[in-house]
Scaffold this motif. Sequence first.
Motif, short mmCIF file in Angstrom:
data_model
loop_
_atom_site.label_atom_id
_atom_site.label_comp_id
_atom_site.label_asym_id
_atom_site.label_seq_id
_atom_site.Cartn_x
_atom_site.Cartn_y
_atom_site.Cartn_z
N GLY A 34 0.80 -1.22 0.00
CA GLY A 34 0.00 0.00 0.00
C GLY A 34 0.83 1.27 0.00
O GLY A 34 0.31 2.35 0.27
N GLU A 35 2.12 1.17 -0.32
CA GLU A 35 3.01 2.33 -0.35
C GLU A 35 2.96 3.07 -1.67
O GLU A 35 3.44 4.20 -1.78
CB GLU A 35 4.45 1.89 -0.07
N ALA A 36 2.42 2.42 -2.70
CA ALA A 36 2.32 3.02 -4.03
C ALA A 36 1.13 2.40 -4.74
O ALA A 36 0.66 1.32 -4.36
CB ALA A 36 3.60 2.78 -4.83
N GLU A 37 0.65 3.08 -5.79
CA GLU A 37 -0.42 2.57 -6.63
C GLU A 37 0.17 2.22 -7.99
O GLU A 37 1.06 2.92 -8.49
CB GLU A 37 -1.52 3.62 -6.82
N ALA A 38 -0.33 1.16 -8.60
CA ALA A 38 0.13 0.78 -9.94
C ALA A 38 -0.20 1.90 -10.91
O ALA A 38 -1.34 2.35 -10.98
CB ALA A 38 -0.54 -0.52 -10.36
N PRO A 39 0.80 2.37 -11.68
CA PRO A 39 0.56 3.51 -12.57
C PRO A 39 -0.15 3.16 -13.88
O PRO A 39 -0.65 4.05 -14.55
CB PRO A 39 1.98 4.01 -12.86
N THR A 40 -0.17 1.89 -14.25
CA THR A 40 -0.80 1.46 -15.50
C THR A 40 -1.59 0.18 -15.25
O THR A 40 -1.39 -0.52 -14.25
CB THR A 40 0.25 1.18 -16.59
N ALA A 41 -2.45 -0.14 -16.21
CA ALA A 41 -3.22 -1.39 -16.11
C ALA A 41 -2.28 -2.60 -16.13
O ALA A 41 -2.48 -3.56 -15.38
CB ALA A 41 -4.23 -1.48 -17.26
N GLU A 42 -1.24 -2.55 -16.96
CA GLU A 42 -0.32 -3.69 -17.01
C GLU A 42 0.44 -3.84 -15.69
O GLU A 42 0.63 -4.96 -15.21
CB GLU A 42 0.68 -3.54 -18.15
N ALA A 43 0.85 -2.75 -15.09
CA ALA A 43 1.53 -2.82 -13.80
C ALA A 43 0.60 -3.43 -12.75
O ALA A 43 1.03 -4.24 -11.91
CB ALA A 43 2.01 -1.45 -13.36
N LEU A 44 -0.69 -3.06 -12.80
CA LEU A 44 -1.64 -3.66 -11.86
C LEU A 44 -1.81 -5.14 -12.14
O LEU A 44 -1.84 -5.96 -11.23
CB LEU A 44 -2.99 -2.94 -11.90
N MET A 45 -1.90 -5.51 -13.43
CA MET A 45 -2.01 -6.92 -13.78
C MET A 45 -0.83 -7.71 -13.22
O MET A 45 -0.99 -8.78 -12.62
CB MET A 45 -2.08 -7.05 -15.31
N ARG A 88 -0.63 -8.92 -24.80
CA ARG A 88 -1.10 -7.70 -25.46
C ARG A 88 -1.68 -6.77 -24.40
O ARG A 88 -2.37 -7.21 -23.49
CB ARG A 88 -2.16 -8.06 -26.49
N THR A 89 -1.41 -5.49 -24.57
CA THR A 89 -1.99 -4.46 -23.71
C THR A 89 -2.63 -3.41 -24.61
O THR A 89 -2.01 -2.95 -25.57
CB THR A 89 -0.91 -3.79 -22.83
N VAL A 90 -3.89 -3.07 -24.31
CA VAL A 90 -4.60 -2.05 -25.07
C VAL A 90 -4.97 -0.93 -24.09
O VAL A 90 -5.66 -1.19 -23.10
CB VAL A 90 -5.87 -2.62 -25.75
N ARG A 91 -4.50 0.25 -24.41
CA ARG A 91 -4.68 1.43 -23.53
C ARG A 91 -4.17 1.08 -22.13
O ARG A 91 -3.18 0.39 -22.01
CB ARG A 91 -6.11 1.92 -23.57
N GLY A 92 -4.78 1.65 -21.11
CA GLY A 92 -4.35 1.35 -19.75
C GLY A 92 -3.13 2.12 -19.29
O GLY A 92 -2.52 1.77 -18.29
N ARG A 93 -2.79 3.18 -20.02
CA ARG A 93 -1.66 4.01 -19.61
C ARG A 93 -2.10 4.95 -18.48
O ARG A 93 -3.26 5.01 -18.12
CB ARG A 93 -1.14 4.79 -20.81
N ALA A 94 -1.16 5.69 -17.97
CA ALA A 94 -1.43 6.58 -16.83
C ALA A 94 -2.56 7.56 -17.10
O ALA A 94 -3.32 7.90 -16.20
CB ALA A 94 -0.16 7.32 -16.45
N GLN A 95 -2.71 8.02 -18.35
CA GLN A 95 -3.73 9.02 -18.66
C GLN A 95 -5.07 8.40 -19.08
O GLN A 95 -6.04 9.11 -19.26
CB GLN A 95 -3.22 9.97 -19.77
N ASP A 96 -5.15 7.08 -19.23
CA ASP A 96 -6.37 6.41 -19.67
C ASP A 96 -7.31 6.10 -18.51
O ASP A 96 -6.91 6.10 -17.35
CB ASP A 96 -6.03 5.09 -20.39
N ALA A 97 -8.56 5.83 -18.84
CA ALA A 97 -9.55 5.45 -17.83
C ALA A 97 -9.92 3.98 -17.94
O ALA A 97 -10.57 3.43 -17.04
CB ALA A 97 -10.81 6.29 -18.00
N LEU A 98 -9.52 3.33 -19.02
CA LEU A 98 -9.85 1.93 -19.28
C LEU A 98 -8.66 1.27 -19.94
O LEU A 98 -7.94 1.90 -20.72
CB LEU A 98 -11.07 1.86 -20.21
N GLY A 99 -8.44 0.01 -19.65
CA GLY A 99 -7.37 -0.74 -20.30
C GLY A 99 -7.65 -2.22 -20.25
O GLY A 99 -8.41 -2.70 -19.40
#
Length: 138
Positions: A34-45, A88-99
Amino acid sequence: MSPAPGFRAADPAAPCPCGSGGSYRSCCAPFHRGEAEAPTAEALMRSRYAAFCTGDEDYLLRTWSGQTRPASLELDPRQRWTGLEILRTVRGRAQDALGTVEFRAGYRYQGRDGEHREVSTFVREEGRWVYREALDLR
């Protein structure tokens, strides 16, 4: 962050289970603690895969959309995850709302090797990435 029964805590100096090439300490551990949040959808995955490997049910629930999250999880410590490949990763970058992230994860269960393939959908809720749902591609 304590692992589910039957799981061992990850060695901070060991390679991260997510396959990024970094140590667990410098890769997914800050997300799990809980010290940081994943910055992208792939990082969260990747961090969620590492949480399956380490038995971190709390992290899995904490990073699951409130719209689809189950009340609880019971991970089976007999199932050992053996590798993650991001296909494959589609969208999910820091500025996106969906990935979406398509991946293949190997595992060993009851002496047999298997593979789980999935397309996971991630959304932002309250400014952070969360897992929403999956299309199973077995």
